[in-house]
Motif scaffolding. Structure first.
Motif, PDB file in Angstrom:
ATOM      1  N   ILE B 166       0.819  -1.222   0.000  1.00 54.23           N
ATOM      2  CA  ILE B 166       0.000   0.000   0.000  1.00 54.23           C
ATOM      3  C   ILE B 166       0.860   1.283   0.000  1.00 54.23           C
ATOM      4  CG2 ILE B 166      -1.539   1.372   1.467  1.00 54.23           C
ATOM      5  CD1 ILE B 166      -3.103  -1.194   1.971  1.00 54.23           C
ATOM      6  N   PRO B 167       1.912   1.355   0.834  1.00 54.77           N
ATOM      7  CA  PRO B 167       2.698   2.594   0.874  1.00 54.77           C
ATOM      8  C   PRO B 167       3.244   2.999  -0.487  1.00 54.77           C
ATOM      9  CG  PRO B 167       3.334   1.152   2.651  1.00 54.77           C
ATOM     10  CD  PRO B 167       2.404   0.365   1.804  1.00 54.77           C
ATOM     11  N   PHE B 168       3.604   2.004  -1.267  1.00 52.89           N
ATOM     12  CA  PHE B 168       4.177   2.283  -2.577  1.00 52.89           C
ATOM     13  C   PHE B 168       3.219   3.123  -3.412  1.00 52.89           C
ATOM     14  CE2 PHE B 168       5.766   0.662  -6.738  1.00 52.89           C
ATOM     15  CZ  PHE B 168       7.034   1.181  -6.582  1.00 52.89           C
ATOM     16  N   PHE B 169       1.942   2.712  -3.409  1.00 46.14           N
ATOM     17  CA  PHE B 169       0.928   3.459  -4.149  1.00 46.14           C
ATOM     18  C   PHE B 169       0.615   4.789  -3.457  1.00 46.14           C
ATOM     19  CE2 PHE B 169       0.290  -0.711  -5.892  1.00 46.14           C
ATOM     20  CZ  PHE B 169      -0.029  -0.460  -7.206  1.00 46.14           C
ATOM     21  N   ALA B 170       0.433   4.713  -2.146  1.00 48.74           N
ATOM     22  CA  ALA B 170       0.013   5.911  -1.420  1.00 48.74           C
ATOM     23  C   ALA B 170       1.001   7.060  -1.651  1.00 48.74           C
ATOM     24  CB  ALA B 170      -0.117   5.601   0.065  1.00 48.74           C
ATOM     25  N   ARG B 171       2.285   6.762  -1.570  1.00 47.51           N
ATOM     26  CA  ARG B 171       3.284   7.838  -1.700  1.00 47.51           C
ATOM     27  C   ARG B 171       3.323   8.407  -3.108  1.00 47.51           C
ATOM     28  NH1 ARG B 171       7.316   7.601   2.717  1.00 47.51           N
ATOM     29  NH2 ARG B 171       8.618   8.872   1.396  1.00 47.51           N
ATOM     30  N   ASN B 172       3.311   7.490  -4.090  1.00 55.94           N
ATOM     31  CA  ASN B 172       3.330   7.946  -5.479  1.00 55.94           C
ATOM     32  C   ASN B 172       2.142   8.838  -5.789  1.00 55.94           C
ATOM     33  OD1 ASN B 172       5.422   7.310  -7.107  1.00 55.94           O
ATOM     34  ND2 ASN B 172       4.760   5.228  -7.503  1.00 55.94           N
ATOM     35  N   ILE B 173       0.963   8.372  -5.406  1.00 63.47           N
ATOM     36  CA  ILE B 173      -0.265   9.070  -5.778  1.00 63.47           C
ATOM     37  C   ILE B 173      -0.403  10.367  -4.985  1.00 63.47           C
ATOM     38  CG2 ILE B 173      -2.793   8.877  -5.892  1.00 63.47           C
ATOM     39  CD1 ILE B 173      -1.063   7.074  -7.777  1.00 63.47           C
ATOM     40  N   ARG B 174       0.051  10.348  -3.749  1.00 66.61           N
ATOM     41  CA  ARG B 174      -0.043  11.567  -2.948  1.00 66.61           C
ATOM     42  C   ARG B 174       0.765  12.690  -3.598  1.00 66.61           C
ATOM     43  NH1 ARG B 174       3.812  14.052   0.446  1.00 66.61           N
ATOM     44  NH2 ARG B 174       2.804  15.665   1.657  1.00 66.61           N
ATOM     45  N   GLY B 175       1.967  12.354  -4.050  1.00 69.11           N
ATOM     46  CA  GLY B 175       2.812  13.371  -4.683  1.00 69.11           C
ATOM     47  C   GLY B 175       2.128  13.993  -5.888  1.00 69.11           C
ATOM     48  N   MET B 176       1.567  13.126  -6.722  1.00 70.04           N
ATOM     49  CA  MET B 176       0.868  13.603  -7.920  1.00 70.04           C
ATOM     50  C   MET B 176      -0.324  14.495  -7.536  1.00 70.04           C
ATOM     51  SD  MET B 176       1.551  12.525 -11.103  1.00 70.04           S
ATOM     52  CE  MET B 176      -0.053  12.438 -11.891  1.00 70.04           C
ATOM     53  N   THR B 177      -1.113  13.980  -6.570  1.00 67.86           N
ATOM     54  CA  THR B 177      -2.326  14.695  -6.179  1.00 67.86           C
ATOM     55  C   THR B 177      -1.989  16.061  -5.606  1.00 67.86           C
ATOM     56  OG1 THR B 177      -3.224  12.550  -5.609  1.00 67.86           O
ATOM     57  CG2 THR B 177      -4.469  14.456  -4.892  1.00 67.86           C
ATOM     58  N   LEU B 178      -0.929  16.092  -4.830  1.00 67.95           N
ATOM     59  CA  LEU B 178      -0.509  17.337  -4.192  1.00 67.95           C
ATOM     60  C   LEU B 178      -0.290  18.409  -5.257  1.00 67.95           C
ATOM     61  CD1 LEU B 178       0.084  18.023  -1.254  1.00 67.95           C
ATOM     62  CD2 LEU B 178       2.506  17.708  -1.741  1.00 67.95           C
ATOM     63  N   GLY B 179       0.433  18.014  -6.316  1.00 65.79           N
ATOM     64  CA  GLY B 179       0.679  18.972  -7.387  1.00 65.79           C
ATOM     65  C   GLY B 179      -0.607  19.346  -8.111  1.00 65.79           C
TER      66      GLY B 179
END
Lengths: 338, 640
Positions: B166-179
């Motif tokens: 889960i962390p692998f996805f969460a971190r990747n997607i969070r970065g994208m979403t943040l931008g």
């Protein structure tokens, strides 16, 4: 004349919270006690250089940002309270056109989807009414109806900005905040968009708040103008008056700095211009360090935004022109500034 | 009711770019991976209807048969079970578990990432610290722990693997979403009355989806491997159920006596995971926007020149003499003729403005002069650029390098991207000095400070040690100008150097540039879109449209009485300070795309005085008077 938007003591501070150990985070005052009145049907220009707070002011007016202090009244209703309680009601009254037309359109939505959203959510139109309105809007902004099913990347900047304007109109708002609507466009396209905005204003009786850094654009479209510097409104007045007789030395400097085609006229400051440190603003006038007229009083006390009708100048002539300066330019000319 | 014409639907015109699937196939490794994966998946799907023995039926009499023996294509294991049957059934299980685990991890992880990135602030903090906690454990230990709590079994192994990933996805997607959630279109959606969930799933998610797909495609293989790992340890599939990991585990003890029992599932794991990874890499290359533009192709040190004939021209004393310069870009099947034949001469000390709208080719012209246009995709296809008596289009890269920043200096639009963020401005000027002059460090430093003073930077000595981010935009541009002046250039090419600056700062920089050029006698080629700026600085002005100069002449003469209809229109559509009642005479339409230029005059489509003759043939840049030329068959005369 009725008032469309009235802002009082509008202040927005970024940062400034408590740290984990009880100290204070540094705070930046993006906008400080700005008072602004926009009359129904007029175009109010807000002009200033980068970092002067004009975009923050614009975002507060449409509810995208909450003021730290102060009130905004929109046709008599408290807009700040409305923004928190019922953002849709606010969006029905005031809309926004973004600086970067392409970035303000969702790359994965067709123009139809983008334009239908405000009609459905804010106006509650059914499919049939939406279809009719879409056709009408596209015609109003001079775009072909077939564009509706295309995606934003297929449009040029000028076309995308027309779509941005159509979106603002789709909500049937009477007040539109235009945040640098033409600064990302080429000059030939800029004129198309400015002419379009002018036509729409007359056709639909709109009220504009036009934010720009471009003095000549502001002059050509605005009835009244507010000049901002370092988070504060330093001068406000009727456009003609203000352009002909800038009272604040900063306004005068802006006028002297703008290049004009066919003329070699600009007059630059001797010392390189530096803004004061926003984390540690000076106690007096923020412009004092650049101002040739500044004296000890300017560095100590902040001048209020007051009418400049003194001595020889007739109060009627100034038409409510106000400047925040202890030593306003009274001859109107900027030549006494040397 | 829907009155859209059928032809309104845009034809599938992707600018010569092939479809994503074609791109994937074009990548040989991915194509091979896709083929292998296709075969394996097909076999796994067909397993129930294939004439195979039951994978779980034991037959001790037939134990440990070698591959190829009667009826057992791959032999049998220690209990006499058919290995082929077990392998195919096991592959089915592994693929299903791997894909389900990926789906679960992707859905939960993306949800966490989306929420954290969009909400920001405290929610973001709490969610991401939770994710950090999960990541702090070695994944296999965590998986073991989860299985220990839940008990062994395939389903529990699946949960464990999902949680671990889960962390692998969460971190990747969070970065994208943040931008994404700070982008203007999200604000626009808010103003359209969309609620937060609607924005998150309706506006943000579609933009994140490619990233989720890419992350999934690159993790499926990894998940299958981890499932096999847990099963190998006896924590996944329980006997008698076959899965690739447990088969490997069972065969381990027989590695020497009957190697095929463990080698066969091992090879299957290898082939399966490798094919998935190859396909995953291919998908990433196709979908990742950063790789789309061909950013992986490193441009050469100088633009490739492919010209058939070199135009002849008598030698002049000009600092810069450009004849029939043509530069084009090739992407896919399209050829963009950005510069389509530019002629321009600059006398020593002369300041010439090159004016045009975006896409008119003014910047590409400037970059082509010292062959700074990136190849690929750019090529110079014709012309001659004489600087210092030599044709620079024929010069060696070494010669060009000496010229760049030496005799010819560039100043660009955005000083923040031109200056290196990790070096002080002083160091960067010293580097510029030492690249061209054999000076000691100390001498170069002294010269750098002197240069900073020359561009009127107050307390130059202190500013020498400042980093670019510590200076204001105007100061940074002064530093760039100081670097350009470092080696007493004969020619300064300035590409919109004041466009990013505030008007009061622009005024100062223009004054500085004028003063410096007068003092030093450097010629300046000043690229801008603003006639006002040109009037302040330039002796002559050249107006570009669709890759060619349409009018050139002394600044005042051109601005007072423009001869080309485009020049006149361009001047008329700009508001002028002090003339609020001026009607803005907009130019309708858009410039023609430079990959589909019309025959004849490129401006004909928008021209108020166009006639059939304009569209017939090429129109030359003809002299109008001694010092003016115009590319028009019926230019406005001075009188008009």
């Amino acid at each position: 004349m009725s008032v469309a938007v009235e802002a009082q003591g509008l202040t927005r501070t970024f940062g400034g919270g408590r740290t984990l150990f009880g100290g204070r985070h540094p705070a930046v005052h993006a906008v400080q006690s700005a008072d602004l009145t926009v009359r129904t049907g007029e175009t109010l220009g807000v002009v200033g250089e980068s970092g002067c707070g004009k975009s923050t002011l614009a975002r507060m007016l449409v509810g995208l940002d909450r003021p730290t202090k102060g009130t905004i009244r929109l046709e008599g209703r408290d807009a700040t309270e409305l923004a928190g309680r019922d953002p849709r009601a606010l969006a029905k009254h005031i809309q926004y056109v973004f600086q970067d037309p392409v970035a303000s359109l969702n790359p994965r939505k067709t123009i139809r989807q983008t334009l239908e959203a405000p009609m459905r959510r804010l106006r509650g139109l059914d499919a049939r009414a939406r279809e009719a309105r879409l056709a009408e809007l596209m015609q109003v902004v001079s775009l072909r109806e077939e564009f509706l099913d295309r995606y934003p990347h297929e449009f040029s900047g000028g076309q995308a900005q027309r779509i941005g304007i159509a979106r603002a109109l789709a909500a049937d708002a009477r007040v539109i905040v235009l945040d640098e609507p033409v600064s990302a466009l080429d000059v030939s396209v800029q004129a198309q968009v400015l002419n379009l905005l002018d036509r729409l204003k007359h056709e639909f009786g709109l009220t504009y708040i036009f934010i720009s850094h471009d003095l000549s654009v502001i002059e050509s479209v605005c009835d009244r103008v507010a000049v901002m510097y370092f988070g504060r409104i330093v001068e406000v007045g009727a456009a003609r008056e203000l352009y002909a007789h800038p009272r604040h030395p900063y306004t005068a400097l802006l006028m002297r700095s703008a290049p004009t085609p066919g003329k070699r006229r600009i007059d630059a400051e001797e010392k390189p211009a530096e803004l004061p440190d926003p984390l540690n603003p000076p106690p007096g006038c923020a412009f004092a360090s650049r101002c040739p007229r500044a004296d000890a009083k300017c560095r100590e006390a902040r001048p209020p935004l007051e009418p400049v009708a003194v001595g020889a100048i007739d109060a009627a002539e100034t038409d409510g022109q106000r400047a925040a300066c202890w030593h306003p330019l009274l001859d109107g000319a900027s030549s006494d500034n040397k | 009711m829907v009155a859209l014409p059928v032809s309104g639907k845009k034809a599938n015109d992707r600018g010569g770019r092939p479809s994503p699937f074609k791109l994937l196939i074009a990548n040989r490794l991915s194509a091979a991976g896709l083929l292998l994966l296709g075969i394996i998946v097909a076999l796994a799907l067909l397993t129930p209807i294939l004439p195979l023995p039951d994978p779980d039926i034991t037959d001790p009499a037939q134990r440990l048969l070698r591959p190829g023996v009667d009826g057992h294509l791959l032999g049998t294991d220690h209990l006499g079970r058919d290995l082929l049957s077990r392998l195919l059934w096991g592959t089915r299980v592994s693929i299903v578990v791997g894909v389900s685990a990926t789906l679960i991890a992707a859905i939960v992880g993306s949800l966490i990432g989306l929420t954290a990135g969009y909400a920001g602030g405290r929610s973001d903090n709490v969610l991401m610290r939770g994710i950090d906690l999960v990541m702090a454990f070695p994944y296999i230990l965590l998986a073991l722990g989860i299985v220990a709590v839940l008990g062994p079994g395939l389903l529990n192994a699946l949960y464990a693997i999902s949680i671990v990933n889960i962390p692998f996805f969460a971190r990747n997607i969070r970065g994208m979403t943040l931008g994404l959630s700070r982008r203007e279109f999200v604000d626009a959606a808010r103003l359209s009355g969309a609620s937060h969930p609607v924005i998150l799933f309706g506006d943000v998610l579609p933009n994140v989806l490619p990233t989720i797909v890419v992350t999934m495609s690159t993790t499926v293989g990894w998940m299958i491997l981890e499932t096999a790992g847990l099963s190998f340890l006896g924590l996944g599939a329980q006997p008698p159920q076959a899965d690739l990991g447990s088969m490997l585990g069972e065969g381990r003890k027989l590695l020497f006596t009957a190697p095929h029992v463990s080698v066969i599932p091992g090879v299957m794991i290898f082939v399966l995971v490798m094919s998935i990874n190859l396909v995953g890499d291919g998908i990433r290359d196709v979908l990742d926007p950063r790789l789309k533009s061909g950013a992986l192709a490193a441009p050469g040190a100088a633009t490739t020149v492919k010209r058939e004939a070199v135009p002849e021209k008598p030698a002049t004393d000009a600092v810069l003499s450009v004849t029939d310069l043509r530069t084009q870009f090739q992407t896919g099947s399209r050829v963009y003729k950005a510069v389509g034949g530019v002629d321009l001469d600059l006398a020593p000390g002369e300041r010439v403005g090159l004016v045009g709208e975006s896409g008119s080719g003014k910047s590409v012209t400037a970059l082509s002069l010292l062959r700074l246009v990136p190849t690929p995709p750019g090529t110079i296809t014709a012309g001659r650029v004489v600087i210092g008596g030599e044709d620079q289009l024929a010069a060696s890269v070494d010669k060009l390098r000496r010229l760049r920043g030496g005799k010819v200096a560039y100043v660009f639009q955005d000083p923040l991207t031109t200056l290196h963020p990790l070096f002080t401005v002083g160091q960067q000027i010293v580097e510029a000095v030492q690249a061209h002059q054999p000076l000691s460090r100390r001498e170069a430093e002294a010269q750098a400070i002197e240069l900073l003073e020359r561009v009127q930077i107050p307390s130059a000595k202190a500013r020498y040690n400042a980093y670019p981010h510590e200076l204001s935009g105007g100061m940074r541009q002064r530093v760039c100008i100081a670097m350009a002046l470092a080696n007493d250039p004969e020619l300064i090419i300035a590409d919109e150097p004041t466009t990013a600056l505030d008007v009061t700062v622009q005024a100062q920089v223009l004054k500085l540039m004028r003063g410096l050029s007068e003092q030093q006698g450097s010629a300046v080629l000043f690229i801008t879109h603003d006639f006002g700026v040109v009037s302040e600085l330039c002796d002559r002005v050249a107006v570009m449209y669709a890759g060619r100069i349409v009018e050139i002449g002394p600044t005042e003469a051109v601005l007072d009485a423009p001869a080309h209809p485009y020049t006149r229109k361009l001047i008329d559509c700009v508001p002028v300070l002090g003339e609020p009642d001026r009607r803005l005479d907009a130019i309708e339409g858009l410039p023609p795309p430079v990959d589909r230029l019309p025959t004849g005059c490129a401006f004909a489509e928008r021209c108020p005085i166009v006639e059939p003759r304009c569209r017939e043939g090429d129109i030359a840049l003809d002299p109008l008077s001694d010092d003016r030329s115009v590319r028009c068959i019926k230019p406005y005369r001075m009188a008009s």
